[in-house]
Design a protein around this motif. Sequence first.
Motif, PDB file in Angstrom:
ATOM      1  N   SER A   1       0.816  -1.216   0.000  1.00  0.00           N
ATOM      2  CA  SER A   1       0.000   0.000   0.000  1.00  0.00           C
ATOM      3  C   SER A   1       0.848   1.264   0.000  1.00  0.00           C
ATOM      4  CB  SER A   1      -0.906   0.023   1.234  1.00  0.00           C
ATOM      5  OG  SER A   1      -0.166   0.429   2.373  1.00  0.00           O
ATOM      6  N   GLY A   2       0.156   2.394  -0.204  1.00  0.00           N
ATOM      7  CA  GLY A   2       0.772   3.689  -0.008  1.00  0.00           C
ATOM      8  C   GLY A   2       0.791   4.025   1.473  1.00  0.00           C
ATOM      9  N   GLY A   3       1.537   5.082   1.832  1.00  0.00           N
ATOM     10  CA  GLY A   3       1.623   5.469   3.232  1.00  0.00           C
ATOM     11  C   GLY A   3       2.785   6.384   3.524  1.00  0.00           C
ATOM     12  N   GLY A   4       3.382   6.967   2.482  1.00  0.00           N
ATOM     13  CA  GLY A   4       4.495   7.879   2.688  1.00  0.00           C
ATOM     14  C   GLY A   4       5.702   7.175   3.273  1.00  0.00           C
ATOM     15  N   ALA A   5       6.390   7.861   4.185  1.00  0.00           N
ATOM     16  CA  ALA A   5       7.613   7.309   4.772  1.00  0.00           C
ATOM     17  C   ALA A   5       7.353   6.020   5.541  1.00  0.00           C
ATOM     18  CB  ALA A   5       8.268   8.350   5.682  1.00  0.00           C
ATOM     19  N   LYS A   6       6.102   5.806   5.953  1.00  0.00           N
ATOM     20  CA  LYS A   6       5.768   4.552   6.641  1.00  0.00           C
ATOM     21  C   LYS A   6       5.898   3.346   5.714  1.00  0.00           C
ATOM     22  CE  LYS A   6       2.791   6.320  10.291  1.00  0.00           C
ATOM     23  NZ  LYS A   6       1.511   6.191  11.006  1.00  0.00           N
ATOM     24  N   GLY A   7       5.980   3.623   4.416  1.00  0.00           N
ATOM     25  CA  GLY A   7       6.179   2.544   3.456  1.00  0.00           C
ATOM     26  C   GLY A   7       7.484   1.809   3.663  1.00  0.00           C
TER      27      GLY A   7
ATOM     28  N   ASP B   1      -0.846  10.234  -7.701  1.00  0.00           N
ATOM     29  CA  ASP B   1      -0.755   9.069  -6.816  1.00  0.00           C
ATOM     30  C   ASP B   1      -1.784   7.983  -7.128  1.00  0.00           C
ATOM     31  OD1 ASP B   1      -0.804   7.430  -4.367  1.00  0.00           O
ATOM     32  OD2 ASP B   1       0.396   9.041  -3.507  1.00  0.00           O
ATOM     33  N   GLY B   2      -1.301   6.741  -7.278  1.00  0.00           N
ATOM     34  CA  GLY B   2      -2.191   5.611  -7.526  1.00  0.00           C
ATOM     35  C   GLY B   2      -3.128   5.327  -6.380  1.00  0.00           C
ATOM     36  N   GLY B   3      -2.798   5.867  -5.187  1.00  0.00           N
ATOM     37  CA  GLY B   3      -3.651   5.667  -4.029  1.00  0.00           C
ATOM     38  C   GLY B   3      -4.985   6.380  -4.122  1.00  0.00           C
ATOM     39  N   VAL B   4      -5.129   7.265  -5.095  1.00  0.00           N
ATOM     40  CA  VAL B   4      -6.423   7.918  -5.315  1.00  0.00           C
ATOM     41  C   VAL B   4      -7.494   6.870  -5.594  1.00  0.00           C
ATOM     42  CG1 VAL B   4      -7.711   9.448  -6.867  1.00  0.00           C
ATOM     43  CG2 VAL B   4      -5.424  10.096  -6.090  1.00  0.00           C
ATOM     44  N   THR B   5      -7.113   5.777  -6.257  1.00  0.00           N
ATOM     45  CA  THR B   5      -8.085   4.733  -6.590  1.00  0.00           C
ATOM     46  C   THR B   5      -7.745   3.365  -6.001  1.00  0.00           C
ATOM     47  OG1 THR B   5      -6.881   4.451  -8.685  1.00  0.00           O
ATOM     48  CG2 THR B   5      -8.906   5.785  -8.737  1.00  0.00           C
ATOM     49  N   TYR B   6      -6.471   3.007  -5.912  1.00  0.00           N
ATOM     50  CA  TYR B   6      -6.093   1.670  -5.435  1.00  0.00           C
ATOM     51  C   TYR B   6      -4.942   1.781  -4.438  1.00  0.00           C
ATOM     52  CZ  TYR B   6      -8.796  -0.006  -9.447  1.00  0.00           C
ATOM     53  OH  TYR B   6      -9.800  -0.243 -10.348  1.00  0.00           O
ATOM     54  N   ASN B   7      -5.255   2.199  -3.199  1.00  0.00           N
ATOM     55  CA  ASN B   7      -4.171   2.367  -2.238  1.00  0.00           C
ATOM     56  C   ASN B   7      -3.604   1.033  -1.769  1.00  0.00           C
ATOM     57  OD1 ASN B   7      -2.558   4.314  -0.784  1.00  0.00           O
ATOM     58  ND2 ASN B   7      -3.456   3.452   1.074  1.00  0.00           N
ATOM     59  N   LEU B   8      -4.430   0.013  -1.680  1.00  0.00           N
ATOM     60  CA  LEU B   8      -3.953  -1.347  -1.397  1.00  0.00           C
ATOM     61  C   LEU B   8      -4.353  -2.205  -2.596  1.00  0.00           C
ATOM     62  CD1 LEU B   8      -2.607  -3.341   0.527  1.00  0.00           C
ATOM     63  CD2 LEU B   8      -4.844  -3.770   1.558  1.00  0.00           C
TER      64      LEU B   8
ATOM     65  N   SER C   1      -7.138  12.859   5.494  1.00  0.00           N
ATOM     66  CA  SER C   1      -8.332  12.921   4.652  1.00  0.00           C
ATOM     67  C   SER C   1      -8.202  11.948   3.488  1.00  0.00           C
ATOM     68  CB  SER C   1      -8.535  14.354   4.131  1.00  0.00           C
ATOM     69  OG  SER C   1      -8.694  15.263   5.194  1.00  0.00           O
ATOM     70  N   PHE C   2      -7.018  11.910   2.907  1.00  0.00           N
ATOM     71  CA  PHE C   2      -6.737  11.004   1.793  1.00  0.00           C
ATOM     72  C   PHE C   2      -6.856   9.554   2.258  1.00  0.00           C
ATOM     73  CE2 PHE C   2      -5.033  10.768  -2.450  1.00  0.00           C
ATOM     74  CZ  PHE C   2      -4.374   9.544  -2.526  1.00  0.00           C
ATOM     75  N   SER C   3      -6.367   9.288   3.472  1.00  0.00           N
ATOM     76  CA  SER C   3      -6.415   7.941   4.029  1.00  0.00           C
ATOM     77  C   SER C   3      -7.849   7.473   4.240  1.00  0.00           C
ATOM     78  CB  SER C   3      -5.656   7.902   5.357  1.00  0.00           C
ATOM     79  OG  SER C   3      -5.793   6.659   5.998  1.00  0.00           O
ATOM     80  N   ILE C   4      -8.701   8.373   4.748  1.00  0.00           N
ATOM     81  CA  ILE C   4     -10.105   8.020   4.981  1.00  0.00           C
ATOM     82  C   ILE C   4     -10.787   7.649   3.669  1.00  0.00           C
ATOM     83  CG2 ILE C   4     -12.347   8.938   5.686  1.00  0.00           C
ATOM     84  CD1 ILE C   4     -10.812  10.624   7.772  1.00  0.00           C
ATOM     85  N   ARG C   5     -10.523   8.450   2.635  1.00  0.00           N
ATOM     86  CA  ARG C   5     -11.113   8.149   1.327  1.00  0.00           C
ATOM     87  C   ARG C   5     -10.595   6.816   0.797  1.00  0.00           C
ATOM     88  NH1 ARG C   5     -10.449   8.341  -4.063  1.00  0.00           N
ATOM     89  NH2 ARG C   5     -12.234   9.016  -5.327  1.00  0.00           N
ATOM     90  N   GLY C   6      -9.301   6.581   1.008  1.00  0.00           N
ATOM     91  CA  GLY C   6      -8.718   5.324   0.554  1.00  0.00           C
ATOM     92  C   GLY C   6      -9.320   4.117   1.237  1.00  0.00           C
ATOM     93  N   GLU C   7      -9.622   4.247   2.536  1.00  0.00           N
ATOM     94  CA  GLU C   7     -10.238   3.144   3.273  1.00  0.00           C
ATOM     95  C   GLU C   7     -11.619   2.827   2.719  1.00  0.00           C
ATOM     96  OE1 GLU C   7     -10.208   4.167   7.390  1.00  0.00           O
ATOM     97  OE2 GLU C   7      -8.038   4.508   7.423  1.00  0.00           O
ATOM     98  N   SER C   8     -12.352   3.873   2.326  1.00  0.00           N
ATOM     99  CA  SER C   8     -13.674   3.672   1.741  1.00  0.00           C
ATOM    100  C   SER C   8     -13.576   2.928   0.411  1.00  0.00           C
ATOM    101  CB  SER C   8     -14.365   5.027   1.539  1.00  0.00           C
ATOM    102  OG  SER C   8     -15.621   4.869   0.920  1.00  0.00           O
TER     103      SER C   8
END
Length: 297
Positions: free
Chosen positions: A8-14, A189-196, A233-240
């Motif tokens: 998944s995406g996640g910035g430096a946590k990647g 960013d691909g996380g706009v549609t497929y973060n995982l 905010s981006f993370s919340i949308r990604g979870e949805s």
Amino acid sequence: MKFGLALSGGGAKGAAHVGVLMALYEQGIVPDVVAGTSAGSIVAGCLAAGMTPGEIREEVIYLARFGSRYLDPDYLGMLRFIPQLLHRRPTCLKGFLKGNRLLQYLCYITEGKGIEDSALGILIPAVDLYSGRTVIYTNQKPVGRKEKQVSGEPVYWEDRGMLCRIMMASSSFPGIFCPRSLDGRMLVDGGVTYNLPTSLLAAVGVKRMIGVDVGKNLGISEKSSILDVVTRSFSIRGESLERCHSQEDALILRPKLPETAGLLDFSSMTASMEAGYDYTIKKLPVIRERLDCKKSF
């Protein structure tokens, strides 16, 4: 033991993805296909370029110390942005960071290799702002009716391109990094549609898969910065979206990462990598049980 791995995406946590890979490779659990989004695309792209988990680990340690050198703020654009906004004039700022230095770094460590050069199966999504569609860069072939749609979403498939440019496009977080122009498209960013991206693995016929999700560890507090607000905010949308795109058969790993780690907090990368390693070692019995099942790939 054939399987697919989704990062998944996640910035430096990647950086946690690297710890996960190290633990898996130590046990001889090596993926045949890797799908990576945003930060996950950088790790996946490095693997596709032929780097070992150990070599990627060295880059994480380096970035933990010197990563901020590769951030190139658009100072002029930011200086002009507020007056342009207040006076209702067209704004020229597309992102706070240009991303050119990070692109140069990615091209250096991947040696300018193309996605078509990879022996490893690879899938990296980015979103085209012009068409609104996800572009999937891959050396794999979609199966069945997945050629035009994945999880009901229209997509484009591309089988060529420099890994570093694709990695940078998939990592261009909207508003933070400037979009990347590639083959007549404006990509973010691909996380706009497929973060995982487990559904991308399924689209190319992968039936046994592991997903590593570091995107849900993005917290928020009263002291949070504008960057924290945007990423949460981006993370919340990604979870949805993930609930719509998720694959029920996938084993999802969610390492517990440092609470202080943020999108561009390079100093936390080593700790995140170690947390990913330790978590995966503890999960090995579950991982082996899932991958030793009799389902075919």
